[in-house]
Scaffold this motif. Structure first.
Motif, PDB file in Angstrom:
ATOM      1  N   TYR A   1      20.785-132.107   2.523  1.00 23.12           N
ATOM      2  CA  TYR A   1      22.137-131.774   1.920  1.00 23.12           C
ATOM      3  C   TYR A   1      23.022-131.057   1.052  1.00 23.12           C
ATOM      4  O   TYR A   1      22.981-131.759  -0.525  1.00 23.12           O
TER       5      TYR A   1
ATOM      6  N   GLU B   1      22.766-136.958  16.245  1.00 26.30           N
ATOM      7  CA  GLU B   1      22.002-138.483  16.726  1.00 26.30           C
ATOM      8  C   GLU B   1      21.298-137.566  18.347  1.00 26.30           C
ATOM      9  O   GLU B   1      20.191-138.705  18.265  1.00 26.30           O
TER      10      GLU B   1
ATOM     11  N   ILE C   1      27.387-135.425  12.799  1.00 27.18           N
ATOM     12  CA  ILE C   1      26.266-136.543  12.567  1.00 27.18           C
ATOM     13  C   ILE C   1      25.929-137.271  14.087  1.00 27.18           C
ATOM     14  O   ILE C   1      24.465-137.393  14.505  1.00 27.18           O
ATOM     15  N   GLU C   2      27.163-136.531  14.914  1.00 26.15           N
ATOM     16  CA  GLU C   2      25.936-137.033  16.433  1.00 26.15           C
ATOM     17  C   GLU C   2      25.029-135.798  17.493  1.00 26.15           C
ATOM     18  O   GLU C   2      25.265-136.703  18.252  1.00 26.15           O
TER      19      GLU C   2
ATOM     20  N   GLY D   1      19.663-140.041   6.596  1.00 28.03           N
ATOM     21  CA  GLY D   1      19.254-140.957   8.166  1.00 28.03           C
ATOM     22  C   GLY D   1      18.673-141.116   9.474  1.00 28.03           C
ATOM     23  O   GLY D   1      18.423-141.197   9.605  1.00 28.03           O
ATOM     24  N   HIS D   2      19.325-139.709   9.248  1.00 31.06           N
ATOM     25  CA  HIS D   2      18.381-138.673  10.423  1.00 31.06           C
ATOM     26  C   HIS D   2      17.603-138.125  10.122  1.00 31.06           C
ATOM     27  O   HIS D   2      17.830-137.170  10.546  1.00 31.06           O
TER      28      HIS D   2
ATOM     29  N   GLU E   1      29.008-141.836   2.273  1.00 38.34           N
ATOM     30  CA  GLU E   1      28.683-142.490   3.136  1.00 38.34           C
ATOM     31  C   GLU E   1      28.324-141.734   4.345  1.00 38.34           C
ATOM     32  O   GLU E   1      26.622-141.447   4.885  1.00 38.34           O
ATOM     33  N   ASP E   2      28.119-139.394   4.574  1.00 40.32           N
ATOM     34  CA  ASP E   2      28.104-139.106   4.781  1.00 40.32           C
ATOM     35  C   ASP E   2      26.946-138.030   4.298  1.00 40.32           C
ATOM     36  O   ASP E   2      25.710-138.282   5.599  1.00 40.32           O
ATOM     37  N   ARG E   3      26.804-138.407   2.657  1.00 41.07           N
ATOM     38  CA  ARG E   3      25.465-138.056   3.025  1.00 41.07           C
ATOM     39  C   ARG E   3      24.297-138.938   3.523  1.00 41.07           C
ATOM     40  O   ARG E   3      22.869-138.889   3.895  1.00 41.07           O
ATOM     41  N   MET E   4      24.467-140.342   3.404  1.00 34.68           N
ATOM     42  CA  MET E   4      23.003-141.084   3.666  1.00 34.68           C
ATOM     43  C   MET E   4      23.272-140.827   4.924  1.00 34.68           C
ATOM     44  O   MET E   4      22.531-141.786   5.348  1.00 34.68           O
ATOM     45  N   ARG E   5      24.074-141.456   5.384  1.00 41.26           N
ATOM     46  CA  ARG E   5      24.484-140.260   6.962  1.00 41.26           C
ATOM     47  C   ARG E   5      23.241-140.024   7.031  1.00 41.26           C
ATOM     48  O   ARG E   5      22.646-139.865   8.599  1.00 41.26           O
ATOM     49  N   ALA E   6      23.556-138.955   6.792  1.00 40.69           N
ATOM     50  CA  ALA E   6      22.727-137.316   7.064  1.00 40.69           C
ATOM     51  C   ALA E   6      20.916-137.857   6.752  1.00 40.69           C
ATOM     52  O   ALA E   6      20.082-137.774   7.932  1.00 40.69           O
TER      53      ALA E   6
END
Length: 141
Positions: A113, A77, A73-74, A107-108, A100-105
């Motif tokens: 996934y 970003e 994720i970092e 989101g970028h 939450e990991d899937r959604m964050r990924a």
């Protein structure tokens, strides 16, 4: 597509790295594969650093989530904040099934996934998907 897709595999697990390489070989895909062990090393490869040229475009990034120094994720970003890299095509390949990991990924703006359920089969399925993907999709220059 006229040019070769260069693959950047960002994963600190040597067993997974070798499994993906075997899947590419078994599928008779000879695209160049560069391996980075974490996000920091991957950024150096993409941008060029330590006396090396940047990874030639077009490139496809296969990214693990959980890594030392800079996780997936970092890394995403940093890539999305970089004018030269923000259009990179990235697929997550991870063991994390967490929403939450899937959604964050996503989101970028990851292209996909993929969860490593049964690594041998997952890697073969992922490689087949990627091969079809880059035959159909036009990559950013």
């Amino acid at each position: 597509m006229g040019s070769t897709v260069n693959i950047l595999l960002v994963d600190d697990d040597e067993v997974d790295v070798q499994g993906l390489k075997r899947a590419f070989k078994k599928s008779k895909i000879g695209n160049p594969i560069t391996v980075a062990r974490d996000g920091i090393e991957a950024l150096e490869i993409l941008r060029g650093g330590n006396g090396r040229e940047p990874l030639p475009r077009p490139h496809l990034i296969l990214l693990d989530l959980n890594m030392p120094r800079m996780n997936g994720i970092e890394f995403l970003e940093a890539v999305r904040a970089d004018e030269d890299l923000r259009s990179a095509v990235v697929f997550m390949i991870t063991t994390s099934k967490a929403d939450e990991d899937r959604m964050r990924a996503y989101g970028h703006n990851v292209a996909g996934y993929i969860v490593k359920r049964d690594p041998a089969n997952t890697f073969m399925e992922a490689v087949a998907l990627l091969e079809h993907y880059w035959k159909v999709v036009e990559f950013p220059a």
